[in-house]
Design an enzyme around this catalytic site. Structure first.
Site, short mmCIF file in Angstrom:
data_model
loop_
_atom_site.label_atom_id
_atom_site.label_comp_id
_atom_site.label_asym_id
_atom_site.label_seq_id
_atom_site.Cartn_x
_atom_site.Cartn_y
_atom_site.Cartn_z
N HIS A 85 7.52 0.16 -1.87
CA HIS A 85 8.02 -1.22 -1.83
C HIS A 85 9.46 -1.32 -2.30
O HIS A 85 10.15 -2.29 -1.99
CB HIS A 85 7.10 -2.18 -2.60
N ASP A 221 1.99 4.36 -2.95
CA ASP A 221 3.22 3.55 -3.02
C ASP A 221 4.42 4.43 -3.39
O ASP A 221 4.87 4.44 -4.53
CB ASP A 221 3.03 2.43 -4.04
N SER A 650 9.19 -0.57 -11.27
CA SER A 650 8.65 -0.05 -10.02
C SER A 650 9.37 1.24 -9.65
O SER A 650 10.60 1.26 -9.54
CB SER A 650 8.80 -1.07 -8.90
#
Length: 715
Positions: A85, A221, A650
């Site tokens: 992402h 991810d 992240s």
């Protein structure tokens, strides 16, 4: 007596050093944390984690795009891991109907095939220095708020200038503990960052919005980039002559896995927390910020989803925009739920009561900090201005794209009206042309028109008329209050709704065309109201900031023996904890890892969120896990730890006690969405993709074993 114990216990949970709570400055680990870390299983020295003279872990951890995400170097040639992402925008930008990298994934088979990404940056931390004494030299309680602010800004600028003089580094002095401490951060930023690999969305985004913020999770991810530099090793814009960056340090990768209770450390660039926010501030977040975001984005997402379902091209076009908007839409829902369930306001009030009691016992404390909570509370007595501002941001600035885009032509209008500086006119035209290509590549005017009409209706309904921009009067008079008719007319007659009309205008720009353009006229009206509301808000902002500074300073004095950590502010932080399971609610237990079996069990063929690639199923049923299987014979996909993270983390590396990479952090858990305002020790979890699942996807699924060959693998 019982109540006092509860208050003190609450304070110790929220403000003290704990194994799982705290976003610590790596430069202070030697002083505050290393002993506790070693007791928990860390085998590294403080210098191996942070050292400005020798290579250390900090040299392998980078800020992407100045802190929007984190990445880690995993080879000596600048190979970099982050989340899928975090690379989503770049993957989407390179995608087309012919080459749908979102759907099919992308894998460069050589360095020549790696894809450039203009504007993407990678920043390495060079050093951190406590400059509090320099910044606050001459600052005292006799100064007014504005005088104090001016002196701090001047000192900070001088420190930054001195730190970067005759270098290509950039530096920033940042406030910590609400203005009570100041630190200098120096960075080296690289501007040639190329996409190397990404799994298909059916792996990298598996579970989509449904699984977002949830555990158990099975999402791969991750995405891979490479940092490039000039032949002399310095940052440079993209060039075919650039070479892969020779890493000072890169993380070795462990195939040994982890067990329940194993030490974990996360280093990264957490964006923003507000753990010292008052009960008044939390109440405002729950009653204003989050409801506004949820109400407006729900309608925007509904319209975007409808358009994205019409074709493959439209799905690619708006995939990144939808993901960005959706993420914090769901976050706001979860945060309110968590704040209420965990009684965060009540806990904050207990702290404030104890603070007040502490002040009453000492005249000096009362004189110095007595006005702190009063300044804070009075700032929240009337929040209509703030509510209007939040709605302006969500429904007009972050909602429809045309208003912010057209406002960018205000500089050209000013240059054309002055008419005495052709260079200024040409500079503005050049800037608009550069923006134009990127803007219209992922823009659908009809969809934006629908969004504009829908969100303006929400604004009219929810915000008092005194905050309505001036164009609302025109809507009422000429269009009888019909925003559908107003926006239809606006999009029909503006030059900003299509690339063709913009190109034609920029060939021969005229001030009179811009002055009467309906989109620009509307945008100017919006930004004028935003400025008016902003000025009204500033009447209480100074008091709020001063109150927060005094409150935090007072707390730190009240608990002198506690190790306080600063709120996140997109600077490098270290958190440490352990791999662990948890019980989210009565009768429910969550294991600390998931496997590929669970991935297969979630399959919904053809579903955007839960479709499973055919090759992945083939490998699963063949049991072809190679060297990446756990000792139990399964392929672990994700695991959880109690590391303290937030947005910006992240892509952060999850590192074991030996300094080896075991996972990539990518999410928090639904039950503890209050975490940015109050850490919940029993529930808060960091969700990580298992590095072995990452390597298995690269090697077995994608066949990109040449990338594995670059890495330092520890078996």
């Amino acid at each position: 007596m019982k109540r006092i114990f509860v208050v003190i216990f609450t304070l110790s949970v929220i403000f003290s050093a704990r194994a799982d709570e705290g976003m610590w400055l790596p430069s202070l680990v030697y002083k505050l944390n290393i002993s506790e870390m070693k007791e928990m299983g860390c085998e590294l020295s403080a210098d191996e984690i942070y050292d400005i003279n020798n290579s250390s872990l900090k040299d392998a951890v980078v800020a992407l795009d100045h802190g929007s995400c984190t990445g880690e170097l995993i080879s000596s040639e600048g190979l970099l891991l982050t989340n899928h992402h975090c690379g989503f925008g770049e993957i989407q930008a390179h995608s087309s109907v012919e080459h749908d990298y979102l759907k099919d994934g992308f894998w460069a088979q050589s360095k020549e095939e790696e894809l450039p990404n203009p504007g993407k940056t990678v920043s390495f931390l060079i050093l951190v220095e406590d400059v509090t004494e320099k910044v606050l030299d001459g600052v005292n309680d006799e100064l007014s708020f504005d005088e104090r602010k001016a002196k701090i800004q001047k000192a900070s600028f001088e420190i930054q200038k001195e730190a970067t003089e005759d270098t290509h580094y950039d530096a920033k002095v940042q406030s910590l503990f609400k203005g009570n401490r100041y630190y200098l951060f120096v960075y080296e930023t690289f501007r040639d960052v190329r996409l190397v690999g990404a799994p298909p969305a059916s792996i990298g985004k598996f579970g989509g919005d449904t699984d977002n913020w949830m555990w158990p999770r099975h999402t791969g991810d991750f995405s891979i980039f490479r940092v490039y530099c000039s032949p002399d090793g310095e940052p440079a814009d993209y060039s075919e002559d650039n070479i892969p960056y020779q890493s000072k340090y890169h993380l070795p990768i462990s195939l040994k896995g982890y067990e329940l209770g194993d030490f974990t450390m996360v280093m990264g660039y957490p964006g923003s927390t507000n753990r010292y926010k008052s009960s008044y501030g939390v109440d405002y977040t729950m009653k204003v910020t989050n409801p506004v975001r949820v109400d407006v984005r729900a309608k925007k997402l509904e319209i975007l989803k409808e358009y994205m379902s019409t074709s493959q091209r439209s799905r690619i076009q708006y995939a990144s925009k939808y993901a960005r908007s959706s993420n914090y839409y769901k976050y706001s829902i979860g945060q309110n739920k968590g704040l209420k369930a965990l009684e965060v306001i009540e806990k904050k009030k207990e702290i404030e009561d104890e603070f007040t009691n502490w002040l009453s016992q000492d005249e000096e404390h009362q004189e110095k900090y007595g006005k702190a909570l009063e300044l804070i509370s009075s700032s929240y007595e009337n929040v209509e201005d703030e509510k209007a501002y939040e709605f302006i941001l969500e429904s007009m600035i972050r909602g429809p794209e045309i208003f912010y885009y057209s406002y960018g032509a205000k500089g050209l209008l000013a240059a054309l009206e002055i008419g005495e500086n052709p260079e200024r006119v040409e500079s503005n035209i050049r800037h608009l042309k550069e923006e134009m290509n990127e803007f219209f590549e992922d823009y659908d005017a009809k969809t934006d028109q629908k969004i504009a009409a829908a969100l303006l209706k929400i604004y009219e309904k929810e915000v008092h008329p005194i905050y309505h921009p001036s164009f609302f009067a025109d809507v009422k008079k000429r269009y009888k209050g019909d925003f559908d008719a107003y926006t239809e007319d606006m999009f029909k007659n503006t030059i900003f709704a299509s690339k063709e009309s913009m190109q034609k205008f920029l060939e021969n720009p005229k001030a009179k065309i811009l002055k009467r353009d309906p989109a620009l006229v509307t945008a100017v009206s919006i930004f004028n109201m935003m400025e008016i509301v902003g000025k009204k808000m500033n009447e209480t902002t100074d008091d709020l900031l001063e109150g927060r500074r005094l409150f935090v300073e007072g707390l730190m004095e009240m608990y002198k023996d506690k190790n306080f950590y600063p709120d996140a502010n997109s600077t490098m932080r270290l958190t440490y904890g352990k791999v662990g399971d948890y019980n989210p609610r009565d009768g429910v237990h969550y294991n600390y890892f998931t496997t590929l079996k669970g991935y297969i069990e979630k399959e919904i063929p053809g579903d955007d969120e839960f479709d499973v690639p055919a090759k992945l199923k083939e490998l699963y049923y063949a049991g072809d896990y190679g060297q990446y299987a756990d000792e139990d014979g399964t392929l672990h996909t994700c695991f959880i730890s109690d590391n303290d993270i937030t947005g910006g983390n992240s892509g952060s590396p999850v590192i074991n006690g030996k300094g080896e990479l075991v996972g990539i952090a990518f999410d928090g858990n639904w039950e503890a969405m209050s975490g940015d305002l109050a850490f919940e020790t029993e529930l808060q979890k960091c969700i990580n993709v298992d590095i072995r699942f990452v390597l298995w996807t690269i090697d077995k699924f994608a066949g990109a074993s040449h990338l594995i060959d670059e890495m330092t693998i520890v078996k």
